[in-house]
Motif scaffolding. Structure first.
Motif, PDB file in Angstrom:
ATOM      1  N   GLN A 169       0.838  -1.212   0.000  1.00  0.00           N
ATOM      2  CA  GLN A 169       0.000   0.000   0.000  1.00  0.00           C
ATOM      3  C   GLN A 169       0.871   1.260   0.000  1.00  0.00           C
ATOM      4  O   GLN A 169       0.602   2.206  -0.725  1.00  0.00           O
ATOM      5  CB  GLN A 169      -0.946   0.001   1.208  1.00  0.00           C
ATOM      6  N   ARG A 200       2.433   1.579  -3.413  1.00  0.00           N
ATOM      7  CA  ARG A 200       1.454   2.014  -4.424  1.00  0.00           C
ATOM      8  C   ARG A 200       1.202   3.528  -4.352  1.00  0.00           C
ATOM      9  O   ARG A 200       1.176   4.197  -5.385  1.00  0.00           O
ATOM     10  CB  ARG A 200       0.123   1.266  -4.240  1.00  0.00           C
ATOM     11  N   LEU A 231       2.040   5.984  -7.427  1.00  0.00           N
ATOM     12  CA  LEU A 231       0.966   6.757  -8.080  1.00  0.00           C
ATOM     13  C   LEU A 231       1.031   8.247  -7.732  1.00  0.00           C
ATOM     14  O   LEU A 231       0.416   9.061  -8.404  1.00  0.00           O
ATOM     15  CB  LEU A 231      -0.414   6.216  -7.672  1.00  0.00           C
ATOM     16  N   ASP A 238      -8.191   7.663  -3.118  1.00  0.00           N
ATOM     17  CA  ASP A 238      -9.183   6.656  -2.732  1.00  0.00           C
ATOM     18  C   ASP A 238      -8.970   6.125  -1.319  1.00  0.00           C
ATOM     19  O   ASP A 238      -9.792   5.370  -0.803  1.00  0.00           O
ATOM     20  CB  ASP A 238      -9.161   5.478  -3.716  1.00  0.00           C
ATOM     21  N   ALA A 263     -11.379   2.378  -6.434  1.00  0.00           N
ATOM     22  CA  ALA A 263     -10.433   1.877  -5.437  1.00  0.00           C
ATOM     23  C   ALA A 263      -9.040   1.830  -6.067  1.00  0.00           C
ATOM     24  O   ALA A 263      -8.212   1.006  -5.703  1.00  0.00           O
ATOM     25  CB  ALA A 263     -10.854   0.504  -4.950  1.00  0.00           C
ATOM     26  N   ARG A 264      -8.835   2.774  -7.038  1.00  0.00           N
ATOM     27  CA  ARG A 264      -7.587   2.802  -7.808  1.00  0.00           C
ATOM     28  C   ARG A 264      -6.343   2.866  -6.920  1.00  0.00           C
ATOM     29  O   ARG A 264      -5.385   2.114  -7.109  1.00  0.00           O
ATOM     30  CB  ARG A 264      -7.604   4.011  -8.747  1.00  0.00           C
ATOM     31  N   ASP A 265      -6.360   3.777  -5.923  1.00  0.00           N
ATOM     32  CA  ASP A 265      -5.178   3.988  -5.078  1.00  0.00           C
ATOM     33  C   ASP A 265      -5.000   2.917  -4.006  1.00  0.00           C
ATOM     34  O   ASP A 265      -3.990   2.903  -3.306  1.00  0.00           O
ATOM     35  CB  ASP A 265      -5.260   5.364  -4.396  1.00  0.00           C
ATOM     36  N   ILE A 266      -6.012   2.054  -3.886  1.00  0.00           N
ATOM     37  CA  ILE A 266      -5.930   0.989  -2.877  1.00  0.00           C
ATOM     38  C   ILE A 266      -5.138  -0.174  -3.451  1.00  0.00           C
ATOM     39  O   ILE A 266      -5.306  -0.538  -4.619  1.00  0.00           O
ATOM     40  CB  ILE A 266      -7.347   0.598  -2.411  1.00  0.00           C
ATOM     41  N   SER A 267      -4.248  -0.739  -2.629  1.00  0.00           N
ATOM     42  CA  SER A 267      -3.381  -1.820  -3.083  1.00  0.00           C
ATOM     43  C   SER A 267      -4.074  -3.174  -2.945  1.00  0.00           C
ATOM     44  O   SER A 267      -4.523  -3.542  -1.857  1.00  0.00           O
ATOM     45  CB  SER A 267      -2.084  -1.800  -2.280  1.00  0.00           C
TER      46      SER A 267
END
Lengths: 107, 107
Positions: free
Chosen positions: A36, A39, A43, A48, B46-50
């Motif tokens: 996490q 990521r 990004l 989110d 939930a793009r930024d969620i890993s």
């Protein structure tokens, strides 16, 4: 081996197995936050991700750490120290990237 | 009150206090995922969620649940059951919204 000695040996084996499951569980819930963090860094966004989640989660993990210290449990102390560092890092990046996004939105 | 009885009473009070911290900690780390679930549902993203984070976290929480059952700890069972349901819901929505986003990207 007497039946009592055998029963004791089995009970001890069970305890070791149960503890082992606890260690694997702690390893999973701790290392889980590494991807996490990666990521969010990759990004350069945490849109989110929920701020109250990582705020409440960090407070909770900190309290688990206090609990571990008071209860004298080394695995609880160790795993929650690592999780706290990861959780606070994600929280910091959430605040940082959200502020950047807000600035970019303004003309 | 004899010194021994007093010491026992203090030790018991301490144990109750330590357990109370554990309960507050469990409450925080469990309910923390409610706002994350709400945010993903609200943003429909939930793009930024890993994905690996919630996959590994769900496995870890499931193992904590197994540990709680084997160790006979009701607070561990209760809190991890709730956390597992929340974690699996976020994981499910991550997979769902990422698939939708992929479809929308294709012409």
């Amino acid at each position: 081996m007497s039946p009592l000695a055998m029963a004791t040996a089995i009970a001890r084996l069970d305890l070791v197995q149960v503890e082992r499951i606890g260690f694997v569980a702690a390893f999973c819930t701790t290392t889980a936050f590494v991807p996490q963090l990666v990521r969010v860094l990759r990004l350069r966004s945490a849109r989110d991700i929920s701020l109250p989640t990582f705020l409440l989660f960090s407070i909770g993990v900190f309290l688990w750490l206090v609990y571990g210290i008071l209860a004298g449990s080394k695995p609880v102390i160790a795993s929650n120290t690592v999780t706290l560092l990861l959780s606070l890092s994600i929280l910091f990046l959430k605040l940082k990237y959200d502020r950047t996004a807000m600035k970019e939105m303004k003309p």
